[in-house]
Design a protein around this motif. Structure first.
Motif, PDB file in Angstrom:
ATOM      1  N   ARG A 190     116.002  -5.317 -30.093  1.00  0.00           N
ATOM      2  CA  ARG A 190     115.576  -5.394 -28.695  1.00  0.00           C
ATOM      3  C   ARG A 190     114.771  -6.657 -28.427  1.00  0.00           C
ATOM      4  O   ARG A 190     114.945  -7.309 -27.390  1.00  0.00           O
ATOM      5  N   ASN A 192     115.138  -9.437 -29.794  1.00  0.00           N
ATOM      6  CA  ASN A 192     116.087 -10.552 -29.744  1.00  0.00           C
ATOM      7  C   ASN A 192     117.144 -10.365 -28.654  1.00  0.00           C
ATOM      8  O   ASN A 192     118.150 -11.070 -28.645  1.00  0.00           O
ATOM      9  N   ARG A 193     116.892  -9.395 -27.761  1.00  0.00           N
ATOM     10  CA  ARG A 193     117.761  -9.108 -26.619  1.00  0.00           C
ATOM     11  C   ARG A 193     119.178  -8.731 -27.048  1.00  0.00           C
ATOM     12  O   ARG A 193     120.145  -8.980 -26.339  1.00  0.00           O
ATOM     13  N   GLU A 194     119.283  -8.141 -28.195  1.00  0.00           N
ATOM     14  CA  GLU A 194     120.559  -7.610 -28.683  1.00  0.00           C
ATOM     15  C   GLU A 194     120.565  -6.118 -28.338  1.00  0.00           C
ATOM     16  O   GLU A 194     120.382  -5.240 -29.185  1.00  0.00           O
ATOM     17  N   PHE A 195     120.769  -5.828 -27.061  1.00  0.00           N
ATOM     18  CA  PHE A 195     120.524  -4.478 -26.551  1.00  0.00           C
ATOM     19  C   PHE A 195     121.513  -3.438 -27.061  1.00  0.00           C
ATOM     20  O   PHE A 195     121.121  -2.307 -27.361  1.00  0.00           O
ATOM     21  N   THR A 226     114.853   0.459 -23.631  1.00  0.00           N
ATOM     22  CA  THR A 226     115.833  -0.608 -23.868  1.00  0.00           C
ATOM     23  C   THR A 226     116.655  -0.857 -22.610  1.00  0.00           C
ATOM     24  O   THR A 226     116.905  -2.011 -22.233  1.00  0.00           O
ATOM     25  N   VAL A 229     114.384  -2.806 -20.176  1.00  0.00           N
ATOM     26  CA  VAL A 229     114.250  -4.231 -20.513  1.00  0.00           C
ATOM     27  C   VAL A 229     115.545  -4.974 -20.206  1.00  0.00           C
ATOM     28  O   VAL A 229     115.529  -6.127 -19.763  1.00  0.00           O
ATOM     29  N   ALA A 230     116.678  -4.302 -20.423  1.00  0.00           N
ATOM     30  CA  ALA A 230     117.986  -4.919 -20.158  1.00  0.00           C
ATOM     31  C   ALA A 230     118.319  -4.921 -18.667  1.00  0.00           C
ATOM     32  O   ALA A 230     119.368  -5.437 -18.266  1.00  0.00           O
TER      33      ALA A 230
END
Length: 695
Positions: A190, A192-195, A226, A229-230
């Motif tokens: 999360r 690293n924005r790898e949702f 998550t 944030v996404a």
């Protein structure tokens, strides 16, 4: 043991002695910067020529690093390694170096290792740099390079040790994490924005045999977060509903499980808050009402009633809000800090309903029980006002006089003077008088430390000066030094380095009796005036008062011209490049590119004209203009529509964004203090134009 393992050699560098013995307070006059202009010239010339004439920079740093008496010779050697070419012969890097220079040393080791084919040297350099790197992503890159070097060395022991460090920093890179490590793996995805990967890991936790009810609760909460944030709004709401369904089943399966009951309650409250935030207020109220119906008598309903009260207050139904707040206050405590909020909200709603007798009783309770000093000052101010509205003049005066004595530097203290219709006392203490005071005279510090600090300031090595001054401040605090002269000299050193935020932080960390005495005598310590000519010129050109400009700079950047925010705001007045470009075109001001905003002579005029624009946009209403510097226009217009109060001080308390509410109060406090300083020795009253407000 190999050096790389816990970087033994590198740690010895970090632990290297920074100063001499405590008893060494002697100073040789020939080593003082003011009496050694040649050393100063050589260093400053080298710094200036690092890019344009690296040969001159190299020669100067080499000369200084070879001088045994030069107090910062170790730093000069590191700078020589930076400036000189690979063929230049330099002294070997020392085995022990001042910990202030650890990051620079690591950079140089990395640079030196890249110029050789020694893989072991590469490995040590990567690990050394990683050990001082605070940025998680950069540290990951360094450890990946270290791992590659370890693999090329074909040393399994090295590889295992580096891998352990890598997986600790970046758990998502672990190909075979244990069940206990899965939560950290998901969090790293999360981060690293790898949702999608994060969601998959959380779902893996939900399906794991080892997962406890609490594990599943936390995983479902994290799935929800998550999605938030996404910015996947509907899935975020759905996940909140899933959380309610999961906890409801857990509770129904075992109604005697107190933890299951708490999780179900928390999930329902979370859903209500989510619906309220998403403007589904009626659904939020329905959820809270159902929570109360199901769980009342089984679990404290303080938070349920609290949210219902907030919803009613937002609608302007103050009587109904009070009923809910009173009910919330009667409940057993389930959430830390909620009681303090309730006491204020009860007091405030009584006040808005002009039920001043009840407001005064509630505010007295808040004053006497508040743990946070700022809450106590707020209670005292509004209590004074409540007494005035009750025509209890003596009680009002006593409360407000107590306030200005206890909070002379705060927003409420400032407002206390206004309520009493009194002039502010002339600021007599002048910390600027000590601006030239040298830290060399602070005998409580080690002699070599004093010399090093003065040299770091003299040659403008700002980051290292900050570390050295922080160390000196800690030494003085540990030694119990309370001398006003000593601390004024220390703060002068911070100011001479342009280190105002560390100065403010250090003042705040002092023992209350020391801090209060210093600030009572020298309140201007908290309100410095650097860049005077630039600010004065920008004020003259834009028509914005100097005190306004200074009040914004102090709050936005604490006078650090090189600060850059996460949203790409630059410099002293934290300006966006897009805004700056338009300002420059409209007012024919100097500006070409974002990096220009680090220059005070460019940033301050642009910021002054931005304030001019905001004052024009909001009809010269200071409160709205400074709100516009911190929040968006649609929010401000909304507040005026739903929360407007003819009394501007009451309106400030009604601003719903805590950050903006605090920003208004602090910049107003700053404005008043800077006006007092700029008009000294003239006594002034509160500048009433700051409270101009209309719809």
């Amino acid at each position: 043991m190999p050096r790389f393992f816990i970087s033994i050699s590198f740690l010895s560098i970090l632990m290297g002695c920074a100063t001499t013995s405590r008893t060494d307070t002697r100073l040789e006059k020939r080593l003082i910067p003011q009496d050694n202009p040649e050393w100063t010239r050589l260093y400053q010339e080298a710094t200036d020529k690092k890019i344009s004439a690296p040969n001159i920079a190299c020669d100067n740093f080499k000369i200084l690093s070879a001088l045994q008496d030069f107090p910062i010779k170790d730093l000069a050697l590191l700078r020589a390694y930076e400036a000189c070419g690979t063929n230049e012969k330099l002294d070997a890097l020392p085995e022990s170096i001042n910990p202030w220079y650890a990051e620079l040393y690591a950079d140089i080791r990395l640079k030196e290792s890249s110029e050789t084919k020694d893989l072991k040297d590469d490995l040590d350099a990567y690990l050394g740099k990683a050990s001082v790197e605070s940025n998680k992503k950069k540290k990951e890159d360094l450890l990946l390079k270290a791992l590659a070097a370890a693999k090329k060395l074909e040393n399994q022991e090295y590889e295992a040790e580096v891998q352990a460090q890598l997986f600790k920093n970046s758990p998502r890179l672990n190909p075979a994490p244990s069940y206990k490590e899965l939560s950290n793996v998901a969090m790293d995805h999360r981060f690293n924005r790898e949702f999608e990967q994060a969601l998959n890991v959380y779902k893996k936790i939900l399906n794991a045999k080892e997962a406890s009810a609490d594990d599943k609760f936390q995983a479902t909460k994290n799935i929800r977060m998550t999605y938030k944030v996404a910015q996947r709004r509907q899935e975020y709401i759905n996940a909140t509903s899933d959380l309610v369904n999961t906890t409801k089943k857990q509770y129904r399966d075992n109604k005697k499980d107190k933890k299951a009951l708490a999780r179900y309650h928390d999930a329902l409250v979370m859903l209500a808050r989510t619906l309220w935030t998403e403007d589904q207020t009626s659904m939020a109220v329905k959820t809270l009402t159902e929570t109360n119906r199901q769980l009342r008598g089984l679990y404290p309903m303080d938070e349920v009633y609290f949210i219902l009260g907030r919803i009613e207050e937002e609608k302007g139904h103050f009587e109904k809000a009070l009923e809910f707040y009173e009910e919330s206050y009667k409940q057993p405590v389930s959430q830390a800090g909620l009681r303090d909020k309730l006491v204020w909200l009860k007091s405030w709603n009584y006040y808005k309903l002009q039920r001043f007798d009840e407001a005064s009783r509630s505010l007295q309770q808040m004053r006497d029980t508040a743990k946070d000093p700022s809450d106590k000052m707020k209670a005292k101010f509004w209590l004074g006002r409540a007494f005035k509205n009750l025509n209890k003049t003596n009680e009002a005066t006593a409360e407000l006089e107590s306030l200005i004595k206890e909070d002379p530097l705060g927003y409420y203290g400032i407002m206390g003077y206004r309520e009493l219709n009194r002039e502010f006392p002339v600021i007599k203490g002048n910390a600027q008088e000590s601006a030239s005071a040298s830290i060399l005279g602070v005998d409580e510090l080690q002699g070599r430390l004093r010399l090093q600090i003065e040299w770091l300031i003299a040659v403008n090595e700002k980051p290292f000066a900050e570390k050295a001054l922080n160390q000196a401040s800690e030494d003085l605090k540990k030694a119990g030094i309370n001398s006003e002269k000593t601390w004024l000299t220390m703060f002068s050193a911070y100011a001479r380095s342009g280190l105002y935020l560390p100065l403010f932080q250090t003042i705040g960390s002092l023992q209350p009796e020391v801090k209060d005495r210093l600030l009572n005598d020298h309140p201007d310590l908290l309100f410095p005036q650097p860049y005077r000519e630039i600010v004065a010129a920008a004020s003259l050109k834009s028509g914005i008062p100097q005190e306004f400009i200074y009040s914004i700079i102090r709050q936005e950047s604490a006078f650090n011209p090189e600060v850059r925010s996460p949203v790409d705001a630059f410099g002293l007045m934290q300006l966006l490049p897009s805004v700056s470009k338009n300002l420059a075109a409209t007012y024919k001001l100097e500006y070409k590119e974002a990096i220009d905003l680090y220059k005070p002579e460019i940033n301050v005029p642009l910021g002054a004209f931005e304030l001019k624009n905001l004052m024009k946009k909001y009809d010269n209403q200071y409160i709205l203009a400074v709100s516009g510097y911190n929040a968006n226009d649609s929010a401000i217009r909304g507040w005026l529509k739903t929360r407007y109060r003819a009394d501007a001080i009451e309106f400030i308390e009604e601003v719903p964004y805590e950050e903006t509410r605090s920003y208004i109060k602090l910049t107003m406090r700053n404005y008043v203090f800077y006006e007092r300083l700029l008009k000294s020795p003239q006594a002034i009253r509160f500048p009433e134009q700051l409270l101009s407000l209309s719809k």
